[in-house]
Write a protein that holds these residues in place. Structure first.
Motif, PDB file in Angstrom:
ATOM      1  N   THR A   1      -0.146  -5.429   4.361  1.00  0.00           N
ATOM      2  CA  THR A   1       0.757  -4.160   3.564  1.00  0.00           C
ATOM      3  C   THR A   1       1.996  -3.541   3.919  1.00  0.00           C
ATOM      4  N   GLN A   2       2.529  -3.607   5.402  1.00  0.00           N
ATOM      5  CA  GLN A   2       2.927  -3.561   5.981  1.00  0.00           C
ATOM      6  C   GLN A   2       4.231  -4.785   6.420  1.00  0.00           C
TER       7      GLN A   2
ATOM      8  N   LYS B   1      -3.564  -4.438  -2.912  1.00  0.00           N
ATOM      9  CA  LYS B   1      -3.789  -5.547  -1.637  1.00  0.00           C
ATOM     10  C   LYS B   1      -5.287  -5.089  -0.781  1.00  0.00           C
TER      11      LYS B   1
ATOM     12  N   THR C   1       0.075  -4.051  -5.796  1.00  0.00           N
ATOM     13  CA  THR C   1       0.515  -2.157  -5.599  1.00  0.00           C
ATOM     14  C   THR C   1      -0.598  -2.953  -3.501  1.00  0.00           C
ATOM     15  N   THR C   2       0.425  -1.653  -3.048  1.00  0.00           N
ATOM     16  CA  THR C   2      -0.282  -1.214  -1.836  1.00  0.00           C
ATOM     17  C   THR C   2      -1.930  -1.614  -2.119  1.00  0.00           C
TER      18      THR C   2
ATOM     19  N   THR D   1       0.688 -11.740  -0.951  1.00  0.00           N
ATOM     20  CA  THR D   1       2.263 -11.693  -0.659  1.00  0.00           C
ATOM     21  C   THR D   1       2.731 -11.983  -1.869  1.00  0.00           C
ATOM     22  N   ASP D   2       2.199 -11.237  -3.022  1.00  0.00           N
ATOM     23  CA  ASP D   2       3.081 -10.450  -3.933  1.00  0.00           C
ATOM     24  C   ASP D   2       3.491  -9.487  -3.915  1.00  0.00           C
ATOM     25  N   ARG D   3       4.379  -9.421  -4.034  1.00  0.00           N
ATOM     26  CA  ARG D   3       6.157  -7.552  -3.918  1.00  0.00           C
ATOM     27  C   ARG D   3       5.651  -6.966  -4.673  1.00  0.00           C
ATOM     28  N   ALA D   4       5.221  -7.567  -6.164  1.00  0.00           N
ATOM     29  CA  ALA D   4       4.609  -7.520  -7.221  1.00  0.00           C
ATOM     30  C   ALA D   4       4.032  -6.532  -6.622  1.00  0.00           C
TER      31      ALA D   4
END
Length: 277
Positions: A182-183, A157, A153-154, A148-151
């Protein structure tokens, strides 16, 4: 992922019509449901990013044919004919909110993936894998933080999930989880996984019972408990099984918001009485 209770008015009618069209497509042996799922997911991502585009495609002032023509020109060559036809039909409908179109597309992508698993006889495996992955996420705070880390990258993950699930889970399970992580579209990871499990159960018109016991249940106990719950609720029941020694020799059953507690022996005996009645 959305549900019939989360949309109102015109969107509810449009959603129901879209689901019927999807069912017709996936019933056809000429349609690759896994490919259709991926393509619908890509359209979901596009409209999720392009707010102005989805507003145009849901603008009630524009004719349905004009919006369908625009969708066809944008998507033609990018996705297959079945996906273009489905999206074109959706934008012809009237939507209460532009977001409802995207939410419904996302749900249809998930349903198409689950249908592909059902057609391959793997739906039970997918349901169980989604449940187990949810339990892992709940118990591993480090993993949850990484996913869940917004920093992050897709790609990072996706690589992490591939390492965790690759070769250990069905391809459909992996695709669904990667798509969710990822979305996320504003959802919590736990909430998204719960929604996926519910949609999987709905593919066979089943309810989901989360059964937590101190020790693993025997096959006979699982069968009798499942039959008793199906009798109680009037619907086929899928059991998601979990073991927790702290239950202290008992069993905990949760169906939706309802929780049933009691000893295994008492519950199995009660199941027998209910079935006999």
């Amino acid at each position: 992922m959305t549900s019939d209770t989360s949309v109102r008015g015109a969107s509810r009618e449009a959603q129901a019509a879209a689901k019927e069209r999807l069912d017709a497509l996936t019933d056809s042996t000429s349609v690759d449901t896994a490919t259709l799922a991926d393509e619908l997911a890509s359209v979901t991502a596009l409209l999720g990013r392009e707010v102005s585009l989805r507003r145009v495609l849901t603008d009630p002032a524009q004719s349905g044919d004009a919006k369908a023509d625009l969708a066809g020109r944008l998507l033609g060559g990018q996705v297959g004919g079945p996906a273009v036809d489905l999206v074109s039909g959706m934008v012809r409908s009237r939507w209460s909110r532009s977001r409802d179109l995207v939410d419904t597309l996302e749900e249809l992508a998930t349903v198409a993936d689950l249908t592909s698993a059902q057609q391959a006889g793997k739906l039970d495996d997918v349901e169980d894998e989604l449940f187990r992955f949810g339990r892992i996420v709940t118990s591993d705070t480090g993993l949850r933080a990484a996913l869940t880390d917004r920093a992050a990258t897709t790609a990072a993950k996706s690589d992490l999930l591939s390492a965790l699930l690759g070769g250990r889970a069905q391809d459909v399970t992996t695709r669904l989880v990667v798509r969710l992580v990822t979305q996320p579209r504003g959802r919590s990871l736990e909430g998204g996984l719960e929604s996926l499990s519910k949609l999987a159960a709905e593919r066979r018109d089943r309810m989901v019972a989360v059964v937590t016991s101190a020790v693993p249940l025997s096959d006979q106990q699982k069968q009798r408990l499942g039959a008793a719950l199906a009798k109680l609720y009037g619907r086929s029941m899928h059991l998601n099984l979990d073991v927790d020694p702290e239950v202290l020799g008992g069993i905990r059953v949760q169906v939706g918001d309802e929780i049933i507690n009691g000893s295994i022996a008492d519950r199995i005996e009660d199941a027998g009485r209910r079935l006999a009645g």
